[in-house]
Design a protein around this motif. Structure first.
Motif, PDB file in Angstrom:
ATOM      1  N   LEU A   1      -4.729  -4.397  -7.342  1.00  0.00           N
ATOM      2  CA  LEU A   1      -4.624  -2.956  -6.679  1.00  0.00           C
ATOM      3  C   LEU A   1      -4.404  -2.116  -8.336  1.00  0.00           C
ATOM      4  N   TYR A   2      -3.600  -2.482  -9.355  1.00  0.00           N
ATOM      5  CA  TYR A   2      -3.705  -1.637 -10.572  1.00  0.00           C
ATOM      6  C   TYR A   2      -5.292  -1.667 -10.892  1.00  0.00           C
ATOM      7  N   PHE A   3      -6.066  -2.708 -11.006  1.00  0.00           N
ATOM      8  CA  PHE A   3      -7.213  -2.811 -11.554  1.00  0.00           C
ATOM      9  C   PHE A   3      -8.117  -1.808 -10.714  1.00  0.00           C
ATOM     10  N   VAL A   4      -8.059  -1.869  -9.527  1.00  0.00           N
ATOM     11  CA  VAL A   4      -8.966  -1.038  -8.679  1.00  0.00           C
ATOM     12  C   VAL A   4      -8.785   0.555  -9.007  1.00  0.00           C
ATOM     13  N   VAL A   5      -7.440   0.854  -9.091  1.00  0.00           N
ATOM     14  CA  VAL A   5      -7.247   2.348  -9.211  1.00  0.00           C
ATOM     15  C   VAL A   5      -7.530   2.803 -10.828  1.00  0.00           C
ATOM     16  N   CYS A   6      -7.259   1.936 -11.619  1.00  0.00           N
ATOM     17  CA  CYS A   6      -7.497   2.253 -13.007  1.00  0.00           C
ATOM     18  C   CYS A   6      -8.993   2.288 -13.312  1.00  0.00           C
ATOM     19  N   TYR A   7      -9.674   1.222 -12.664  1.00  0.00           N
ATOM     20  CA  TYR A   7     -11.190   1.181 -12.836  1.00  0.00           C
ATOM     21  C   TYR A   7     -11.917   2.396 -12.241  1.00  0.00           C
ATOM     22  N   ALA A   8     -11.281   2.724 -11.217  1.00  0.00           N
ATOM     23  CA  ALA A   8     -11.989   3.747 -10.104  1.00  0.00           C
ATOM     24  C   ALA A   8     -11.877   5.146 -11.340  1.00  0.00           C
ATOM     25  N   LEU A   9     -10.524   5.281 -11.988  1.00  0.00           N
ATOM     26  CA  LEU A   9     -10.273   6.364 -12.759  1.00  0.00           C
ATOM     27  C   LEU A   9     -11.497   6.470 -14.061  1.00  0.00           C
ATOM     28  N   SER A  10     -11.559   5.297 -14.561  1.00  0.00           N
ATOM     29  CA  SER A  10     -12.636   4.980 -15.619  1.00  0.00           C
ATOM     30  C   SER A  10     -13.870   5.536 -15.201  1.00  0.00           C
ATOM     31  N   LEU A  11     -14.121   4.999 -13.873  1.00  0.00           N
ATOM     32  CA  LEU A  11     -15.808   5.367 -13.580  1.00  0.00           C
ATOM     33  C   LEU A  11     -16.137   6.845 -13.377  1.00  0.00           C
TER      34      LEU A  11
ATOM     35  N   LEU B   1       0.806  -1.220  -0.152  1.00  0.00           N
ATOM     36  CA  LEU B   1      -0.063  -0.054  -0.089  1.00  0.00           C
ATOM     37  C   LEU B   1       0.731   1.115   0.029  1.00  0.00           C
ATOM     38  N   GLU B   2       1.964   1.307   0.715  1.00  0.00           N
ATOM     39  CA  GLU B   2       2.857   2.179   0.886  1.00  0.00           C
ATOM     40  C   GLU B   2       3.463   2.737  -0.767  1.00  0.00           C
ATOM     41  N   GLY B   3       3.853   1.289  -1.382  1.00  0.00           N
ATOM     42  CA  GLY B   3       4.105   1.499  -2.879  1.00  0.00           C
ATOM     43  C   GLY B   3       2.973   1.975  -3.726  1.00  0.00           C
ATOM     44  N   LEU B   4       1.702   1.604  -3.531  1.00  0.00           N
ATOM     45  CA  LEU B   4       0.671   2.302  -4.134  1.00  0.00           C
ATOM     46  C   LEU B   4       0.510   3.727  -4.011  1.00  0.00           C
ATOM     47  N   TRP B   5       0.881   4.127  -2.886  1.00  0.00           N
ATOM     48  CA  TRP B   5       0.469   5.609  -2.650  1.00  0.00           C
ATOM     49  C   TRP B   5       1.598   6.270  -3.594  1.00  0.00           C
ATOM     50  N   VAL B   6       2.724   5.666  -3.674  1.00  0.00           N
ATOM     51  CA  VAL B   6       3.848   6.599  -4.274  1.00  0.00           C
ATOM     52  C   VAL B   6       3.256   6.271  -5.747  1.00  0.00           C
TER      53      VAL B   6
ATOM     54  N   PRO C   1      10.545   3.411  -5.267  1.00  0.00           N
ATOM     55  CA  PRO C   1       9.767   2.478  -4.311  1.00  0.00           C
ATOM     56  C   PRO C   1       8.154   2.631  -4.670  1.00  0.00           C
ATOM     57  N   GLU C   2       7.724   2.481  -5.873  1.00  0.00           N
ATOM     58  CA  GLU C   2       6.365   2.169  -6.184  1.00  0.00           C
ATOM     59  C   GLU C   2       5.947   0.849  -5.948  1.00  0.00           C
ATOM     60  N   LEU C   3       4.587   0.490  -6.626  1.00  0.00           N
ATOM     61  CA  LEU C   3       4.178  -0.745  -6.151  1.00  0.00           C
ATOM     62  C   LEU C   3       4.947  -1.822  -6.841  1.00  0.00           C
ATOM     63  N   MET C   4       5.157  -1.835  -8.036  1.00  0.00           N
ATOM     64  CA  MET C   4       5.915  -2.919  -8.678  1.00  0.00           C
ATOM     65  C   MET C   4       7.218  -3.389  -7.841  1.00  0.00           C
TER      66      MET C   4
ATOM     67  N   SER D   1      -3.064   4.345 -19.037  1.00  0.00           N
ATOM     68  CA  SER D   1      -1.519   3.874 -19.573  1.00  0.00           C
ATOM     69  C   SER D   1      -0.698   4.424 -18.702  1.00  0.00           C
ATOM     70  N   LEU D   2      -0.535   5.687 -18.349  1.00  0.00           N
ATOM     71  CA  LEU D   2       0.088   6.435 -17.254  1.00  0.00           C
ATOM     72  C   LEU D   2       0.430   5.735 -16.195  1.00  0.00           C
ATOM     73  N   ILE D   3      -0.583   5.171 -15.402  1.00  0.00           N
ATOM     74  CA  ILE D   3      -0.728   4.579 -14.066  1.00  0.00           C
ATOM     75  C   ILE D   3      -0.192   3.380 -13.967  1.00  0.00           C
ATOM     76  N   LYS D   4      -0.258   2.560 -15.287  1.00  0.00           N
ATOM     77  CA  LYS D   4       0.431   1.339 -15.378  1.00  0.00           C
ATOM     78  C   LYS D   4       1.795   1.671 -15.816  1.00  0.00           C
ATOM     79  N   ASP D   5       2.209   2.601 -16.388  1.00  0.00           N
ATOM     80  CA  ASP D   5       3.534   2.797 -16.892  1.00  0.00           C
ATOM     81  C   ASP D   5       4.512   3.257 -15.670  1.00  0.00           C
ATOM     82  N   THR D   6       3.973   3.567 -14.248  1.00  0.00           N
ATOM     83  CA  THR D   6       4.738   4.011 -13.621  1.00  0.00           C
ATOM     84  C   THR D   6       5.614   2.906 -13.169  1.00  0.00           C
ATOM     85  N   SER D   7       5.106   1.556 -13.436  1.00  0.00           N
ATOM     86  CA  SER D   7       6.003   0.423 -13.268  1.00  0.00           C
ATOM     87  C   SER D   7       7.302   0.251 -13.738  1.00  0.00           C
TER      88      SER D   7
END
Length: 217
Positions: free
Chosen positions: A197-207, A17-22, A170-173, A156-162
């Protein structure tokens, strides 16, 4: 099943979760900055100022056709060679902002061009200046057309942070790799956790974008 139970301890979950915050922090800052810069560049390309628009067009096309990973490498490893040093967080934000600004600039330009030219002509006929017509008449209509590609670009940007894992951000990946690096049995559980975790964030953005699109419509 034991490996799943062991992998999903509160300590590991909090570490993720700390990585998700980053990841969210880098994404939000990059999205805000690139939206501002991309909007400006897109308008400049659309208006076609002599020389200026051509130079902006060349720069935008160049950046759009470069791998984001190359920009991240250049920002973190290349810029220090000329005296510009950045921490991993700042380097990731800078690289992603540059890349996304170019992508958004093209989306903005295409969105404005998709608006019927008669709208601007009507605005000018009613006494509005060119800039007033662009701001109050053309851009609001163009925004409706830009929302879907913008949302796709932001996701795509959110996923590309990996990709910033390569510069030890120190991000999620990166944090997931640390966890399963200590015990290879945690690899599959961590991959599943990453997917969720990636799905939750990206899906929330799409909603959010979907609701915004309906309100604007």
């Amino acid at each position: 099943m034991n490996s799943f139970a062991e992998a999903y301890t509160w300590i590991n979950f909090r570490f993720l979760l700390e990585g998700l915050w980053v990841t969210v922090e880098v994404s939000v800052i990059s999205i805000i900055l690139s939206s501002i810069i991309g909007l400006f560049l897109g308008i400049v390309r659309y208006i076609r100022y002599p020389v200026v628009s051509s130079i902006v067009g060349v720069i935008v096309d160049l950046i759009r056709n470069l791998p984001l990973l190359l920009l991240i490498f250049f920002t973190y490893f290349g810029l220090p060679k000329i005296g510009i040093r950045m921490e991993p967080l700042a380097a990731a934000i800078a690289a992603m902002t540059v890349f996304e600004s170019a992508m958004i600039a093209e989306i903005v330009r295409s969105g404005i061009q998709a608006v019927d030219t008669g709208q601007m002509e009507g605005a000018r006929a009613n006494g509005l200046t060119y800039w007033q017509g662009l701001r109050y008449i053309v851009l609001p209509q163009a925004l409706k057309k830009m929302i879907p590609p913008l949302v796709s670009q932001f996701i795509s940007l959110i996923k590309d942070t990996s990709l910033a894992t390569i510069i030890v951000l120190p991000e999620l990946m990166y944090r997931a790799q640390i966890i399963y690096g200590q015990n290879t049995r945690y690899m599959i559980p961590m991959f599943i956790a990453l997917a969720v975790l990636y799905f939750v964030v990206c899906y929330a953005l799409s909603l959010v974008a979907s609701r915004l699109e309906k309100r604007i419509g």
